[in-house]
Design an enzyme around this catalytic site. Structure first.
Site, mmCIF file in Angstrom:
data_model
loop_
_atom_site.group_PDB
_atom_site.id
_atom_site.type_symbol
_atom_site.label_atom_id
_atom_site.label_comp_id
_atom_site.label_asym_id
_atom_site.label_seq_id
_atom_site.Cartn_x
_atom_site.Cartn_y
_atom_site.Cartn_z
ATOM 1 N N HIS A 53 14.483 77.122 52.817
ATOM 2 C CA HIS A 53 13.824 76.693 51.570
ATOM 3 C C HIS A 53 12.412 77.253 51.478
ATOM 4 O O HIS A 53 11.714 77.409 52.486
ATOM 5 C CB HIS A 53 13.781 75.171 51.498
ATOM 6 C CG HIS A 53 15.128 74.543 51.303
ATOM 7 N ND1 HIS A 53 15.695 74.375 50.068
ATOM 8 C CD2 HIS A 53 16.011 74.039 52.205
ATOM 9 C CE1 HIS A 53 16.883 73.789 50.202
ATOM 10 N NE2 HIS A 53 17.093 73.578 51.489
ATOM 11 N N ILE A 339 15.404 63.782 59.977
ATOM 12 C CA ILE A 339 15.328 65.211 59.663
ATOM 13 C C ILE A 339 16.524 65.610 58.800
ATOM 14 O O ILE A 339 17.600 65.926 59.287
ATOM 15 C CB ILE A 339 15.276 66.066 60.943
ATOM 16 C CG1 ILE A 339 14.192 65.554 61.891
ATOM 17 C CG2 ILE A 339 15.031 67.522 60.583
ATOM 18 C CD1 ILE A 339 12.781 65.649 61.366
ATOM 19 N N SER A 341 17.278 67.751 54.792
ATOM 20 C CA SER A 341 16.743 68.937 54.131
ATOM 21 C C SER A 341 15.262 68.734 53.809
ATOM 22 O O SER A 341 14.891 67.650 53.327
ATOM 23 C CB SER A 341 17.524 69.194 52.837
ATOM 24 O OG SER A 341 17.048 70.328 52.178
#
Length: 478
Positions: A53, A339, A341
């Site tokens: 990302h 944890i 995305s």
């Protein structure tokens, strides 16, 4: 009961645990990774979107925002050092209505404040010039050139192998049952051993709340969030070249459509909160929703070319942010909890951050002989015909194709078994060299791959498992 002593013990052999292990291996610390399965990358890390990302979506000032941007910037160099597949293909966030343009601009502003470089808003026509299969309904998009795609197996395995080569011990089929605070650190109890460690890293995915709550009065709660995906054949792999997201709007929140580093097309995921931390079966209704939502943004997706579906669990914490810190009331216990995305992207940065905290606390010096590089498994498909012929001349096993769909040779399978942290199961081979990941999903190559694994590990065919012990492929001779 066997007793083992370490400076640092990491619970969980996923991408976060392996990233921390690799960074800790830079220091003069005796470190282990405790993994309940037979291999690394067997939980959340094996079933996700494989996206690097850009970092425009995370809340300003959050751990997600910090580690996302830092991890994105690290990925290119890390791929060169550790020899895994990474492509910076860029991403697009589609906007379908002029009414939603303010939200797209807010996403741009958030990304700029988070430190994401190169962001811009482009018109619908510009989007379609870049991606001809994008819907005619798209009026604009946020373009993030720093977005990318990666192989999650390749990344995790590369981190693990490099950590192991630098002295980290991996304890497989070692499930932590209890964590007890002691005067010298922590005792981690398993079925048949006690691991004594001065420092603990809790990288246990959807179980990270369980271990945190064993040692801390300040409880956390992780909700498993299930996501279903569809994977399409390589013939569909060029349907889009960028990673395509959808801006949440009047039609709801969409799903992504993206190429993979291996040439397939991937779409998903759904997001369904569940109670069971083990439920990873796919759901027909959710898969239908994936197809419907994917079609909002990308037209003519050839869903007849689906070769498999899968589901993964994300570790969603109630505070909607990563918990990456030393527990306030449990000195020496470091959480990497919640944890989800962009966890895959953030893993390298989280690894550096936690390793530095632990090394500083332990007053551990850096090793002079740390090896920063690792060579991956030779891929004959990336060689010239001359180079490939020379490779086969040196080792004829590279001339014997076992997996026809992915063109995987016997030489690659043998290497995947005999290298550092080599595969001990069919899934382990599949994640390392993709034997069985293609169109037939191991229908043709499975038996031969089993034979090679049995031969190379000196086991009987009946002892070969798909993954964890008990997942046998054969039950005996007839």
């Amino acid at each position: 009961m066997k007793e083992l002593y370490y400076d640092a013990a990491i619970i969980g052999g996923g991408v976060i645990g392996c990233a921390v292990a690799r960074e800790l291996s830079r220091y003069d610390l005796k470190t282990c990774v405790m993994e309940r399965e037979e291999d690394v990358c067997s939980g959340t890390s094996k079933a996700n979107s494989a996206i690097v990302h850009a970092g425009y979506d995370a809340t300003l000032g959050s751990w997600k925002a910090r580690f996302n941007v830092e991890g994105n910037l690290m990925m290119g160099k890390l791929a060169e050092e550790l020899d895994f597949s990474f492509i910076q293909n860029g991403s697009l966030v589609l906007c379908f209505s002029e009414d939603d343009m303010p939200n797209l601009k807010k996403l741009l502003e958030k990304g700029v404040k988070n430190g994401v470089e190169g962001l811009s808003i482009i018109s619908g026509d510009e989007v379609r010039a870049m991606e001809p299969n994008v819907s005619e309904q798209v009026v604009a998009a946020l373009y993030a050139p720093t977005g990318g795609i990666v192989c999650p197996f390749g990344l995790t395995l590369a981190l693990a192998e490099n950590a192991c080569d630098n002295g980290v011990e991996f304890l497989f089929q070692t499930e932590v049952k209890e964590v007890i605070k002691t005067s010298n650190g922590y005792d981690l109890k398993t079925k048949d051993s006690i691991i004594h460690a001065s420092y603990v890293v809790n990288a246990a995915g959807v179980y990270s709340d369980v271990f945190h709550n064993m040692v801390s009065e300040k409880k956390i709660h992780i909700t498993p969030r299930k996501g279903d995906y569809l994977l399409l054949d390589k013939e569909a792999g060029t349907h889009v070249t960028h990673t395509i997201f959808q801006l949440p709007g009047k039609m709801g929140k969409g799903v992504l459509v993206t190429p993979t580093v291996h040439g397939n097309l991937l779409t998903g995921p759904t997001a369904t909160d569940v109670k069971d931390k083990e439920v990873t079966r796919t759901d027909a209704e959710e898969l239908a929703a994936v197809m419907e939502k994917a079609a909002w943004g990308v037209k003519n997706i050839p869903f007849r070319q689906i070769i498999t579906s899968f589901s993964g669990l994300r570790a969603h914490e109630e505070g909607d942010d990563f918990i990456v810190r030393e527990a306030e009331d449990a000195e020496g216990f470091f959480d990497a909890a919640g944890i989800e995305s962009p966890g895959l992207t953030s893993a390298p940065a989280i690894g550096v951050y936690l390793a530095e905290l632990i090394a500083q606390k332990a007053n551990a010096p850096k090793k002079e002989d740390f090896k920063a590089t690792r060579n991956g498994i030779v891929d004959p498909r990336k060689l010239s015909w001359e180079e490939r012929a020379e490779l086969i001349k040196k080792n004829p096993q590279y001339g014997t194709i076992i997996c026809r769909c992915e063109e995987v040779s016997e030489g690659e399978i043998v290497d995947s078994i005999n290298r550092t942290l080599g595969a001990v199961s069919l899934d382990g081979i599949k994640r390392r060299v993709r034997a069985g990941m293609g169109r037939c999903q191991a229908g043709f190559c499975g038996p031969k791959t089993m034979e090679i694994l049995a031969r190379e590990t000196d086991r009987e065919m009946e002892d070969i498992c798909k993954n964890r012990p008990g997942s046998s492929m054969l039950t005996g001779h007839k």
